[in-house]
Design a protein around this motif. Structure first.
Motif: not given
Length: 565
Positions: A39-48, A52-53, A62-66, A111-123
């Protein structure tokens, strides 16, 4: 500001992997932690959205990134750029969030406030030079760029990257790329480790086709205006070149590399056979704040050893902040050097002791725990722009120090800490407690339920943390408002050094005196900008007043006409 290398997860005897941190990564003002259970956790400044919260609020602990969908995902690596973050899953997929103006998330868009999948990498990898399925093994980030190394040893880059350009003078430029691009210069070799600063990249590459343990060669490329490439000059490079001090014939084996904004640090030991295992730290690049640790504030375009580090110690980890550097030994000794006593703090920070000032040579960071000055079972040290985080006690305890603004130290506070403070780990959140319940046995679960899960102290702390989060959210709104106002007037966002000294030192602020002081110290260009701004503002106010007066006259006329009728 370095991030994770390849991570191998091996639980300690009887340890709880949910509580064990296997690696950390630090950005400009945020920190990421990866646990042994993936699991991934994050903390600190949230700007931009760098945390990932789902919001831009700061997190003081620390809070868990969903991740969505989260089922079946287990993460094995994390990385942090200045304002963005990466996470690598065990299936080779890369997830990104945060600032994306230069394409460092690998996707087109905002900018993305939540995790997004880098889908094109495998292609992109489907057409590689091997029939072996492409799988990313490690991720890195720094400044405004992102990097990845795949299972074939190929290095990929995206974001604001140093690339060859025919249009720029000298053939070098920083190019924004929203698509991961392979670096083919190492064809027939394997990139094992990589680090990047604001505008330069340093890679450790095998001498042959496979990795044999002590055969790594150091390459560098990108901006070199301070000698941060270690090539003996200050000429930019559009293509990787060998740092000759660490070529295949060198007596030193390179095993770690880190990049600050404009400087580089490398760890080496003598190639075997050698009677001892002691290691050395080499630094090069910008040195004006002592971040090279050479005893001066001079820059260096070639690698030089940090001579004042003790002999016969083995350094297991190194990292660079904007203007400071930190290392940790296998015995638990930590040394830092650079801006403001190696803390990385700005010169106008509240650190005003008799020994204030930049550290041009290594200073030992002492543990204030019960076991003396050494940190027990150290794992890794990482540096943000002005903060440092140490993973100790085999991953079960985190220490931090330096700038505390926005909660970047993870200790529930927003004040600077000039000596190590304990990160609130494991986090006292309901998500974490549920994970704990899912990992214990039936007998333990019954005991957990009987004891009502948490103590009164923990509940009180959780309540205090929630209240702090609310206050921090309000503070974030005020900071954004201040940024907008400051940007409108002065043409740049509000930074810590822009806060008036009188307001920093006390709660009383004489705006009249500060205004006079600002006008007195402003250069002609700033005064011209201020004059134009206030002229436009005054014109706008007069226009609004005129429009409102016209509206009032129209209403009076209409009212008078209706009354007559």
């Amino acid at each position: 500001m370095e991030e994770s290398d390849d991570v191998s997860v091996s639980p300690s005897s009887g340890g709880n992997l949910a509580r064990k941190v296997v690696t950390v990564a630090a950005g400009e003002a945020h920190t990421l932690a990866l646990t042994g259970d993936g699991y991934v956790y994050s903390w600190g400044r949230g700007m931009f959205g760098r945390l990932g919260t789902g919001s831009e609020s700061d997190e003081l602990c620390p809070v868990r990134v969903k991740f969505k969908p989260e089922k079946g995902l287990k993460f094995v690596g994390v990385a942090a750029g200045a304002y963005h973050s990466l996470a690598l899953a065990d299936d080779g997929s890369i997830w990104c969030w945060g600032y994306n103006i230069y394409g460092q998330l690998g996707v087109n868009g905002e900018n993305s406030l939540v995790p997004c999948l880098l889908e094109r990498f495998l292609e992109l990898g489907s057409g590689t030079r091997s029939e072996v399925p492409l799988q990313v093994c490690s991720v890195k980030a720094g400044g405004m760029m992102s990097l990845a190394i795949d299972n074939l040893g190929t290095l990929w880059m995206w974001g604001n990257c140093p690339l060859e350009s025919s249009s720029s003078e000298g053939g070098f430029s920083l190019v924004s790329s929203f698509t991961p691009t392979p670096v083919w210069d190492f064809h027939g070799h394997m990139v094992v480790k990589v680090a990047c600063g604001n505008e330069h990249v340093v890679a450790l590459v095998t001498a042959g086709e496979t990795y044999k343990g002590e055969d790594l060669i150091c390459f560098s490329w990108g901006s070199n205006n301070h000698g941060q490439l270690g090539l003996g000059d200050k000429e930019n490079r559009s293509r990787p070149e060998i740092v000759e001090d660490f070529n295949k014939d060198s007596i030193f084996a390179v095993y770690e590399v880190a990049c600050g904004a404009f400087h580089t640090a490398v760890l080496t030991h003598k190639k075997r056979p050698s009677e001892t295992l002691e290691s050395m730290c080499w630094t090069f690049g910008l040195g004006e704040n002592g971040q090279l640790g050479h005893g001066t504030t001079q820059s260096a375009s070639s690698p030089e050893t940090v001579k004042e580090l003790p002999q016969y110690v083995y350094l297991i980890s190194v990292d660079c902040g904007l203007f400071h550097t930190s290392v940790v030994s296998s015995a638990g000794d930590v040394w830092s050097w650079g801006m403001e006593k190696g803390l990385g703090l700005c010169p106008d920070a509240s650190f005003t002791g008799t020994d204030a000032g930049d550290a041009i040579s290594p200073l030992q960071i002492l543990c204030n725990g019960s076991n003396g000055s050494k940190f027990q079972e150290p794992v890794q040290v990482v540096c943000g722009a002005a903060h440092t985080v140490l993973v100790a006690n085999d991953g079960y305890k985190l220490w931090s120090w330096g700038r505390g603004r926005s909660g970047v130290l993870g200790n529930g506070k927003t004040i600077d800490c000039f000596s190590p403070t304990v990160v609130l780990w494991p986090p006292l959140t309901e998500d974490f407690k549920q994970e704990e319940l899912n990992t214990v046995g039936e007998g333990d679960r019954i005991a957990e339920e009987n004891s009502k899960g948490v103590t009164k102290t923990e509940k009180a702390l959780c309540s205090a943390i929630e209240e702090t989060k609310l206050l921090q959210s309000k503070l974030a709104v005020m900071e954004r408002y201040a940024d907008i106002l400051h940007g409108s007037i002065f043409g740049k966002p509000l930074e810590e050094q822009d806060i008036p000294i009188s307001l920093q030192n006390s709660g009383i602020h004489d705006i009249g005196k500060e205004w006079d002081r600002m006008l007195e110290s402003a250069d002609p260009a700033k005064l011209v900008r201020l004059e134009k701004f206030y002229q436009k503002m005054l014109e706008g106010v007069k226009e609004k007043l005129l429009k409102k007066r016209i509206q009032e006259i129209v209403k009076e006329c209409l009212s008078s006409t209706i009354n007559k009728v």
